[in-house]
Structures are given as structure tokens and as C-alpha cells.
Design a protein around this motif. Structure first.
Motif, PDB file in Angstrom:
ATOM      1  N   UNK A 140       0.818  -1.216   0.000  1.00 27.03           N
ATOM      2  CA  UNK A 140       0.000   0.000   0.000  1.00 27.03           C
ATOM      3  C   UNK A 140       0.848   1.262   0.000  1.00 27.03           C
ATOM      4  N   UNK A 141       0.334   2.287  -0.660  1.00 30.83           N
ATOM      5  CA  UNK A 141       0.948   3.610  -0.604  1.00 30.83           C
ATOM      6  C   UNK A 141       0.438   4.300   0.651  1.00 30.83           C
ATOM      7  N   UNK A 146      -3.609  -5.507   5.823  1.00 29.54           N
ATOM      8  CA  UNK A 146      -3.899  -6.263   4.598  1.00 29.54           C
ATOM      9  C   UNK A 146      -3.469  -7.721   4.718  1.00 29.54           C
ATOM     10  N   UNK A 147      -2.308  -7.965   5.299  1.00 28.74           N
ATOM     11  CA  UNK A 147      -1.830  -9.343   5.475  1.00 28.74           C
ATOM     12  C   UNK A 147      -2.759 -10.104   6.410  1.00 28.74           C
ATOM     13  N   UNK A 148      -3.149  -9.478   7.512  1.00 30.46           N
ATOM     14  CA  UNK A 148      -4.053 -10.115   8.457  1.00 30.46           C
ATOM     15  C   UNK A 148      -5.395 -10.439   7.791  1.00 30.46           C
ATOM     16  N   UNK A 178      -3.988   9.744  10.496  1.00 28.41           N
ATOM     17  CA  UNK A 178      -2.625  10.294  10.450  1.00 28.41           C
ATOM     18  C   UNK A 178      -1.610   9.311  11.024  1.00 28.41           C
ATOM     19  N   UNK A 179      -2.069   8.355  11.806  1.00 29.88           N
ATOM     20  CA  UNK A 179      -1.169   7.367  12.402  1.00 29.88           C
ATOM     21  C   UNK A 179      -1.051   6.096  11.556  1.00 29.88           C
ATOM     22  N   UNK A 180      -1.901   5.976  10.532  1.00 32.59           N
ATOM     23  CA  UNK A 180      -1.872   4.772   9.696  1.00 32.59           C
ATOM     24  C   UNK A 180      -0.797   4.936   8.631  1.00 32.59           C
ATOM     25  N   UNK A 181       0.309   4.261   8.859  1.00 30.21           N
ATOM     26  CA  UNK A 181       1.435   4.306   7.932  1.00 30.21           C
ATOM     27  C   UNK A 181       1.288   3.179   6.899  1.00 30.21           C
ATOM     28  N   UNK A 182       2.047   3.246   5.815  1.00 31.31           N
ATOM     29  CA  UNK A 182       2.007   2.131   4.859  1.00 31.31           C
ATOM     30  C   UNK A 182       2.340   0.784   5.507  1.00 31.31           C
ATOM     31  N   UNK A 183       3.211   0.762   6.503  1.00 23.28           N
ATOM     32  CA  UNK A 183       3.540  -0.485   7.194  1.00 23.28           C
ATOM     33  C   UNK A 183       2.358  -1.040   7.970  1.00 23.28           C
ATOM     34  N   UNK A 184       1.640  -0.173   8.663  1.00 25.79           N
ATOM     35  CA  UNK A 184       0.458  -0.598   9.408  1.00 25.79           C
ATOM     36  C   UNK A 184      -0.624  -1.077   8.444  1.00 25.79           C
ATOM     37  N   UNK A 185      -0.799  -0.345   7.350  1.00 25.04           N
ATOM     38  CA  UNK A 185      -1.790  -0.740   6.352  1.00 25.04           C
ATOM     39  C   UNK A 185      -1.421  -2.087   5.730  1.00 25.04           C
TER      40      UNK A 185
END
Length: 115
Positions: A6-7, A93-95, A82-89
């Protein structure tokens, strides 16, 4: 979902009309095969166990719970966008992708066991 990278959330500061939001939510919800399965088979199975006099109450409760769920989900994403980074997203998605694959495998296994 698992392979997608994700971007960053690009819509953070772009205004979106209520009509666009509602139409996108309906598309995402009702084009989702899981929603179709839940809406037809699961709710139909629960509904058939109820007396006819309780059907409208049951369906009203389901619709209200669904609306409350999606409103709460949207509110949480908006509050923490604002706290949702591409890593968190990506982790989300993986989960979600893993849960969907496991559910599909379980359904397939259950189907094979019927024969």
C-alpha cells in the motif's frame, strides 16, 4: 491483499462529498463476496429459525448493527488516519488476506467432507 504494497493514505487532506463516500461504501460492501454470502445464506439460515412475527425485528437489528459497525469503523479510521502508515496498512492487509484464505480453505474442506 497479502502481496499488495500500500501507498500512504493519499486522501488525507482531500475533501470528499457525502455522495461519493456513500457510493464507494456501497460498492465496497456489496461487491464483497463475503457480504453476499453473509447476506443471503447466513442471515437466511438465522431468519428461518424465527417465527414470522419476529422476522422484521431480526432484520431491523441486523441492519442497525451493520450500520453501527461500518460507522464505527469509518470513525476509527478517520480519527487515526494520520497514524496509519504504509507499514500498518500492509499489516492489516496481510491479516485480512490470511483470514480470508483460511476461511475459504475451511469452507472448501467442509464442502469436501459433505461427500
Amino acid at each position: 491483499m497479502i502481496r499488495q504494497v500500500p501507498d500512504a493514505l493519499t486522501l488525507k487532506d482531500q475533501p470528499v462529498s457525502l455522495g461519493q463516500t456513500v457510493s464507494k461504501a456501497c460498492i465496497v460492501t456489496w461487491m464483497n463476496p463475503q457480504a453476499i454470502l453473509d447476506g443471503t445464506m447466513l442471515l437466511g439460515a438465522f431468519r428461518i429459525t424465527l417465527p414470522a412475527t419476529e422476522a422484521m425485528t431480526f432484520l431491523t437489528g441486523v441492519l442497525m448493527a451493520s450500520g453501527l459497525w461500518f460507522l464505527s469503523l469509518t470513525g476509527c479510521v478517520t480519527a487515526f488516519r494520520h497514524a496509519i502508515t504504509p507499514g500498518i496498512l500492509r499489516a492489516i492487509n496481510i491479516l485480512c488476506g490470511t483470514v480470508l484464505m483460511l476461511y475459504g480453505l475451511h469452507l472448501g474442506y467442509t464442502f469436501v467432507q459433505l461427500f
